[in-house]
Design an enzyme around this catalytic site. Structure first.
Site, PDB file in Angstrom:
ATOM      1  N   GLY A  53      38.647  44.988  37.970  1.00  0.00           N
ATOM      2  CA  GLY A  53      39.752  45.772  38.490  1.00  0.00           C
ATOM      3  C   GLY A  53      40.220  46.799  37.483  1.00  0.00           C
ATOM      4  O   GLY A  53      39.712  47.909  37.442  1.00  0.00           O
ATOM      5  N   GLN A 130      42.262  41.913  30.901  1.00  0.00           N
ATOM      6  CA  GLN A 130      41.329  40.934  31.469  1.00  0.00           C
ATOM      7  C   GLN A 130      40.997  39.897  30.407  1.00  0.00           C
ATOM      8  O   GLN A 130      41.891  39.536  29.634  1.00  0.00           O
ATOM      9  CB  GLN A 130      40.066  41.632  32.005  1.00  0.00           C
ATOM     10  CG  GLN A 130      40.157  41.928  33.497  1.00  0.00           C
ATOM     11  CD  GLN A 130      39.955  40.665  34.366  1.00  0.00           C
ATOM     12  OE1 GLN A 130      39.801  39.553  33.847  1.00  0.00           O
ATOM     13  NE2 GLN A 130      40.007  40.849  35.662  1.00  0.00           N
ATOM     14  N   GLU A 196      29.771  43.470  49.957  1.00  0.00           N
ATOM     15  CA  GLU A 196      30.429  44.382  49.006  1.00  0.00           C
ATOM     16  C   GLU A 196      30.850  45.627  49.770  1.00  0.00           C
ATOM     17  O   GLU A 196      30.049  46.236  50.469  1.00  0.00           O
ATOM     18  CB  GLU A 196      29.459  44.733  47.871  1.00  0.00           C
ATOM     19  CG  GLU A 196      29.870  45.906  47.000  1.00  0.00           C
ATOM     20  CD  GLU A 196      31.226  45.749  46.310  1.00  0.00           C
ATOM     21  OE1 GLU A 196      31.398  44.771  45.556  1.00  0.00           O
ATOM     22  OE2 GLU A 196      32.114  46.591  46.570  1.00  0.00           O
ATOM     23  N   ASN A 242      33.089  44.420  54.641  1.00  0.00           N
ATOM     24  CA  ASN A 242      34.317  43.814  54.139  1.00  0.00           C
ATOM     25  C   ASN A 242      34.247  42.294  54.321  1.00  0.00           C
ATOM     26  O   ASN A 242      34.066  41.803  55.439  1.00  0.00           O
ATOM     27  CB  ASN A 242      35.521  44.385  54.892  1.00  0.00           C
ATOM     28  CG  ASN A 242      36.817  43.988  54.219  1.00  0.00           C
ATOM     29  OD1 ASN A 242      36.984  42.829  53.822  1.00  0.00           O
ATOM     30  ND2 ASN A 242      37.732  44.935  54.079  1.00  0.00           N
ATOM     31  N   ALA A 243      34.396  41.583  53.216  1.00  0.00           N
ATOM     32  CA  ALA A 243      34.289  40.127  53.271  1.00  0.00           C
ATOM     33  C   ALA A 243      35.307  39.530  54.240  1.00  0.00           C
ATOM     34  O   ALA A 243      35.026  38.518  54.898  1.00  0.00           O
ATOM     35  CB  ALA A 243      34.474  39.532  51.874  1.00  0.00           C
ATOM     36  N   CYS A 418      24.195  31.881  26.055  1.00  0.00           N
ATOM     37  CA  CYS A 418      23.750  30.587  26.550  1.00  0.00           C
ATOM     38  C   CYS A 418      24.828  29.562  26.273  1.00  0.00           C
ATOM     39  O   CYS A 418      25.562  29.660  25.294  1.00  0.00           O
ATOM     40  CB  CYS A 418      22.416  30.183  25.954  1.00  0.00           C
ATOM     41  SG  CYS A 418      22.446  29.863  24.221  1.00  0.00           S
ATOM     42  N   GLY A 500      41.366  37.047  34.965  1.00  0.00           N
ATOM     43  CA  GLY A 500      40.768  36.942  36.289  1.00  0.00           C
ATOM     44  C   GLY A 500      41.704  36.476  37.390  1.00  0.00           C
ATOM     45  O   GLY A 500      41.580  36.901  38.531  1.00  0.00           O
TER      46      GLY A 500
END
Ligand code: NAD
Ligand code: NAD
Lengths: 564, 564
Positions: A53, A130, A196, A242-243, A418, A500
């Site tokens: 964002g 963030q 998306e 659009n989800a 990792c 987040g």
């Protein structure tokens, strides 16, 4: 957008073995700040946005320039203090102290909401950091691939006997972090349908080989998934849509018994930027252009419409969950918004951490990562090899490193991630430091991690959801983590709020340390890369997790009230 | 009250020049923790409560014992990590790192309220650290006398031409901090009528010579004030009663033109523990016994009744203010509660910081304090003398030191406080270190400050109320202060949430450093006692205060975006 937040310059970090600052301890944060804004790394570099964002690396371009100038000038016993992306002071400390201390987006709790933050942000008093954006250790979508891969693989183990062949994952969002989903799914053996709304985001993922196909048609997307799952091929498709519209439609088809690959998605999740309803989530029925325009002219309307759509979106996810489909919240706070909007059972399905990640945290295992400051991919390949030699028995690690080398295109400075834990991290750090000292690597490396780690975050809707003792909201832990890493001699340390899950919902800390090949760095690496994962072990041991208590005992941690 | 929070032991710190731990760097926090619970220092030591309602020094008695054992055992390159009063881990750091790192009462903002804190506190997962209670640098009521004195004196300068002779101050609360009010008023030349509901608290203040008289009758109290003000004598009286009843009654008499000394109080303020409506504020009409009982059996009823009474109390204060009486909130959050209860003009009168303290903060001037670990008052008298020699031109300081020696009884380890700023603090620290080295002082001293200081707190209803740029709620600053002090090598550092204004309303940081007479300590003292007040100057310079910008320039601070 104030002028000072927009600029057409392209930023590339210096590479190679020559210093542009006075030492590698200051060259490292300089290169990493610049790398965060590298055109192949940042989502919107001209506006200083790295990912998530509005997660920025610096408050304004003037601040960016002043940070760079300060770092170039910084002496070995000086420290730069950065407040929400603005360089405030250069102070005298000592060589074992961090070279940069950062605090981003922190607000006194009663004022810790988006409205107040936005007001301050507009006035130029703050910046959204963030997690790794404002703390200069974002490494592009690769950083999240491993975490997503671990999560999908663990879901496969728990629900599908460890075999995701012929299965498909339904998700939303192909942004900075969400873009890792199709690749992680494919690496874990599954197909992926990712919704998306912004075609440029999908194109970026296809260009960087994270996603295989793109379509504007739900029917076509489902036909592709049907073909691949039947053939046992792991492939991915981005559906431009659009989800909040697509998820309910797929649920409807499933409930109506209409044709659908496997009759239903096999796993459902989402990574739209729901944590930021003002800027991160396209409301149903809106065009992307209209959305962007209204973000400037009528942010309140955007917020209201986005929240209403999230409620519909989550209701569909609850529908999948109730039908027995493994469904998980991927840490974007979408359940909280839906609940605030009146969806009572928004928290019916779990977050990914309690479901799949916490057992790892109990052993201090988390998103360990490193970056070759040289810019030379060979340096990373050499460290990949060194890791395999260091941990010959860790098969998962070997498989991951092979797949990563094969499938993951580097973005910006070459990097590797990792998940390893207490007892292993400092060994890796010391090994890399030796490789720098011996000249095997062509320049120093930095070692860091996501703020989403075992001991570095308090986030009751995500990393610390449903802690065993109910201590989900206790944020003493990440603050202590930052103090511990500062006292241990990390190269830079940060404390953030938000991230987040958005304003008010989390506090977390970051750490990065530079392996410059010196014996002094070795001492610091040993302390930091031990104490940092240890803080995750003791946080979970204190909460009563037996795995953490065992791990603490096995590693000889000294925990006066826990081990006695 | 769980058993582990109650104990009949009396705690006295070790005194004299012999170590009970392995070095003075660990002996210092040990003695200071114990000193916080000294019977003459703590308000309720058997329940580990130091001051301010439930501000504790350790979570439980077991935790206290484990902290002491850990400190006795700690090596010169080890650090003890303390989470809300519980010792969590002993880790390897280095000699220039703090010996103790503390985080108290911190909660993720969305959960940062009394209900959630109380739930965790009850489960044994947290502790309220107040400011200097959980960070082991409370020195009894003396600590607050200087601040209160500075405030009353400044009010006298602003409203009464610097002459408080014949004036009287009306206030409430004679607790840990509020108990300083009668003495501070008298030192500033005024009389004081302090309403206190708990007679034992009043008795304690009379025993320690902070208050002159005691009565149960309002008429008698006013008669005494009348006599003293007419005679130009500065004396104080404690009225056993409820401020929520007495304040409105005095206002009524004033408005009705009934006889009152000077026709009205000359200054009005309050220091009941209004920040904690569950435990800190007696509701009107209740007996103290009933109040204590209901705190256990029906805390919600206590909360509701206390809040309703605070509204009445603040309404009376607004009445005084509207009648032209200088009225100030003394940082107990009482205006906020009254406002939440529906009193729209609760914030009509100002907080003491913007009114009287901020100009000092702009120069990094704040509550500097030190404690003689020897326990020998002579050590403090010698430092008093040294301060006078170090700052021969500072008349206010000389007057304060003389009055303090004369009027202030030491509580626990002998201590001194005086408000000095950037450029002076490190000189004092270095001087004391020399005096330890030369043997002039009989043992090391510790140097610290209140969390209420220039750069160490974000508290929009108190220390950062009405900041020039609107950055009241930005808590990056105290978090950076803690990181800076950790990186500079303080002996212990703490990050707290809550404190005087209660859950959700503030975040702040503490620092203490031990002057053990070594050259290494001198280096750390120079860094810490420079960087710590400097953080206050740059915080205010960034907010645009010209005095702070001038101070930064005069002291050669390097502030890339502020001084260019
Ligand atoms: N560690 C974690 O817990 C974790 C990991 C990954 C992502 N997340 C969360 O997931 C979210 C996404 O992160 P990101 O970095 O990818 O953010 P981003 O802002 O870069 O990407 C979000 C994407 O979602 C798209 N989008 C917005 N609304 C949509 C809608 N209604 N339908 C379809 N697409 C839509 C946007 O166009 C954008 O591409 C964030 O909230 C982040 O915090 C959390
Ligand atoms: N630096 C600052 O901003 C600053 C300085 C001093 C005090 N304070 C605030 O002032 C408050 C008092 O601090 P403290 O340490 O003295 O607390 P404390 O709890 O030790 O004392 C409070 C006193 O108020 C009395 N009291 C409670 N309700 C009363 C009522 N209705 N009428 C009369 N007396 C009543 C109690 O009996 C107690 O003695 C706190 O909220 C503190 O945070 C702030």
């Amino acid at each position: 957008m104030p002028e000072s937040r927009h600029n057409l310059r392209d930023i590339y970090p210096p590479t190679g073995p020559e210093l542009t600052a006075k030492s590698w301890q200051t060259e490292a944060p300089l290169r990493m700040l610049m790398n965060n804004l590298h055109p192949d790394v940042a989502e919107n570099p001209h506006e200083l946005v790295v990912y998530g964002g509005i997660g920025r690396a610096a408050r304004t371009w003037e601040d960016f320039d002043a940070i760079c100038a300060s770092l170039r000038d910084l002496e070995a016993d000086e420290t730069l203090v950065v407040q929400s992306g603005k360089p405030i002071a250069i102070i005298r400390t000592h060589t074992d102290a961090p070279r940069v201390l950062i605090a981003n987006s922190n607000l006194v709790p009663e004022w810790a909401n988006w409205d107040h933050f936005n007001e301050l942000d507009k006035k130029g008093l703050m910046m959204y950091g963030q997690m790794t954006a404002g703390s200069w250790i974002y490494i592009g979508a690769q950083g999240i691939v491993q975490g997503t891969y671990e999560t999908f693989a663990e879901a496969g183990r728990q629900h599908y006997d460890g075999n995701l062949t012929g299965k498909w994952i339904l998700t939303g969002g192909l942004g900075g972090m969400g873009g890792a989903q199709p690749l992680a799914a494919v690496m874990a053996g599954a197909c992926c349908l990712a919704v998306e709304c912004d075609e440029t985001r999908a194109d970026f993922r296809i260009r960087t080989r994270y996603c295989d196909e793109k379509t504007h048609s739900l029917d076509e997307a489902l036909a592709l998934i049907d073909r691949w799952t039947k053939a046992g091929e792991a492939k991915s498709v981005a559906l431009i849509g659009n989800a909040a519209e697509v998820f309910p439609e797929i649920l409807r088809r499933m409930q109506a018994g209409e044709p659908l690959p496997n009759g239903r998605p096999d796993i459902v999740t989402d990574q739209t930027s729901a944590h930021d309803p003002y800027r991160g989530y396209l409301p149903a029925g809106w065009s992307v252009a209209e959305w962007h325009a209204k973000q400037e002219t009528d942010p309140k309307a955007v917020n209201a419409a986005a929240r209403a759509s999230m409620k519909v979106h989550v209701a569909a996810m609850v529908g999948f969950w109730n039908a027995g489909v493994p469904t998980l919240d991927y840490g974007n706070n979408i359940r909280q918004v839906a609940k605030d909007e009146g969806l009572d059972d928004a928290f019916a399905f779990p977050g990914f951490v309690p479901a799949y990640i916490r057992p790892l945290f109990c052993r201090g295992v988390g998103p360990f990562r490193w970056v070759a400051l040289s810019g030379d991919p060979e340096d990373i390949y050499k460290t990949d090899q060194a890791m395999k030699e260091l941990f010959p028995e860790n098969e998962g690690l070997h498989r991951w490193l092979d797949m990563a080398r094969d499938r993951i295109a580097f973005q910006g400075l070459p990097a590797r991630i990792c998940w390893i834990g207490l007892g292993d991290r400092h060994r890796a750090g010391l090994k890399f430091n030796e490789m720098v000292a011996s000249g095997e690597l062509s320049a120093p490396v930095v070692i860091g991690r996501d703020h989403l780690d075992a001991g570095s975050v308090a986030s009751p809707n995500r990393e610390t959801e449903a802690m065993r003792d109910g201590s989900d909201a206790v944020s003493d832990w990440p603050l202590l983590n930052a103090l511990v890493n500062t006292a241990s001699g990390a190269t830079w340390v940060s404390i953030h709020h938000g991230g987040g899950v958005g304003m008010g919902y989390s506090q977390h800390a970051g750490v990065v340390i530079c392996a410059d090949g010196t014996p002094e760095a070795a001492k610091r690496l040993e302390r930091v890369l031990w104490n940092d994962p240890a803080s995750g072990v003791w946080r979970h041991a204190d909460a009563g997790y037996p795995e953490a208590i065992d791990c603490a005992r096995a590693n000889g941690l000294r925990l006066p009230r826990i081990l006695g």
